[in-house]
Enzyme design. Sequence first.
Site, mmCIF file in Angstrom:
data_model
loop_
_atom_site.group_PDB
_atom_site.id
_atom_site.type_symbol
_atom_site.label_atom_id
_atom_site.label_comp_id
_atom_site.label_asym_id
_atom_site.label_seq_id
_atom_site.Cartn_x
_atom_site.Cartn_y
_atom_site.Cartn_z
ATOM 1 N N ASP A 167 41.570 44.845 23.611
ATOM 2 C CA ASP A 167 41.370 45.364 22.520
ATOM 3 C C ASP A 167 41.363 46.966 22.730
ATOM 4 O O ASP A 167 42.149 47.051 23.586
ATOM 5 C CB ASP A 167 39.933 44.987 21.799
ATOM 6 C CG ASP A 167 38.897 45.598 22.325
ATOM 7 O OD1 ASP A 167 38.975 45.995 23.661
ATOM 8 O OD2 ASP A 167 37.632 45.348 22.150
ATOM 9 N N CYS A 217 38.074 43.907 27.615
ATOM 10 C CA CYS A 217 37.566 44.702 26.225
ATOM 11 C C CYS A 217 36.584 45.455 26.736
ATOM 12 O O CYS A 217 36.614 45.823 27.892
ATOM 13 C CB CYS A 217 37.002 43.734 25.061
ATOM 14 S SG CYS A 217 35.580 42.617 25.659
ATOM 15 N N THR A 225 33.156 45.735 27.238
ATOM 16 C CA THR A 225 32.107 45.090 27.990
ATOM 17 C C THR A 225 32.750 43.926 28.996
ATOM 18 O O THR A 225 32.106 43.543 29.697
ATOM 19 C CB THR A 225 31.007 44.662 27.311
ATOM 20 O OG1 THR A 225 31.450 43.600 26.357
ATOM 21 C CG2 THR A 225 30.223 45.800 26.400
ATOM 22 N N GLY A 239 33.078 40.057 24.719
ATOM 23 C CA GLY A 239 33.870 39.445 23.646
ATOM 24 C C GLY A 239 34.828 38.540 24.182
ATOM 25 O O GLY A 239 35.114 37.486 23.673
ATOM 26 N N HIS A 294 35.203 28.614 43.456
ATOM 27 C CA HIS A 294 33.998 27.653 43.208
ATOM 28 C C HIS A 294 34.395 27.162 41.723
ATOM 29 O O HIS A 294 34.102 26.156 41.596
ATOM 30 C CB HIS A 294 32.625 28.324 42.897
ATOM 31 C CG HIS A 294 32.078 28.619 44.278
ATOM 32 N ND1 HIS A 294 30.719 28.702 44.468
ATOM 33 C CD2 HIS A 294 32.847 28.382 45.670
ATOM 34 C CE1 HIS A 294 30.402 28.918 45.741
ATOM 35 N NE2 HIS A 294 31.383 28.841 46.455
ATOM 36 N N HIS A 337 33.106 21.283 44.312
ATOM 37 C CA HIS A 337 33.186 22.093 42.849
ATOM 38 C C HIS A 337 34.221 21.287 41.740
ATOM 39 O O HIS A 337 33.921 21.587 40.730
ATOM 40 C CB HIS A 337 33.744 23.508 43.280
ATOM 41 C CG HIS A 337 33.063 24.423 44.226
ATOM 42 N ND1 HIS A 337 31.815 24.657 43.935
ATOM 43 C CD2 HIS A 337 33.258 24.610 45.663
ATOM 44 C CE1 HIS A 337 31.528 25.429 45.109
ATOM 45 N NE2 HIS A 337 32.361 25.496 45.759
HETATM 46 C C1 RB5 Z 1 34.651 47.282 20.974
HETATM 47 O O1 RB5 Z 1 33.749 48.359 20.343
HETATM 48 C C2 RB5 Z 1 33.711 46.553 21.905
HETATM 49 O O2 RB5 Z 1 32.641 45.983 20.981
HETATM 50 C C3 RB5 Z 1 34.524 45.615 22.434
HETATM 51 O O3 RB5 Z 1 35.449 46.158 23.403
HETATM 52 C C4 RB5 Z 1 33.848 44.255 23.329
HETATM 53 O O4 RB5 Z 1 33.148 45.150 24.245
HETATM 54 C C5 RB5 Z 1 33.093 43.430 22.599
HETATM 55 O O5 RB5 Z 1 32.592 42.499 23.575
#
Ligand code: RB5
Length: 147
Positions: free
Chosen positions: A8, A63, A65, A68, A96, A131
């Site tokens: 994203d 993304c 974190t 998502g 694994h 596994h």
């Molecule tokens: C975008 O702001 C952020 O929410 C997205 O990149 C991600 O981290 C969501 O899990």
Amino acid sequence: MKIALASDHAGFELKEAIKEFLKKHEIVDFGAFSEESMDYPDSGFAAAKAVADKTCDRGILICGTGLGMSIVANKVPGIRAALCHTVQYATLSRKHNNANVLVLAGRFIYKYLADDIIKAWLATGYDGGRHQNRIDKITEYERSLRC
Ligand code: RB5
């Protein structure tokens, strides 16, 4: 190897940065194509489906974190997506879990660590053995959801 890439807006910078490292592979880029805000399911589902239907061999999704994209990719039957913050996680996700999608946290991983994680993830094979029973149970569960 043919690799589906997706991000994203929050993963865009890292996605572009790792392309140089991946240049000996064939890349299919599902976006984002800029840092303009967009929804990770739009590019994430497209890339994960390309791995599931074997249009691509593996996927790398990014993304902010990584959470998502992990949730999205693991909704697609046949996908085993692993969010990896370290080289050891990347190695274990292959040995694994036979992970076919690597997920990275664009806002938490710098480029050189991402390169090391990707290098380990692409180079490591699946151990199989004990596994495989566990992965078979995941596949059976996916099959049980089909109408
Ligand atoms: C975008 O702001 C952020 O929410 C997205 O990149 C991600 O981290 C969501 O899990």
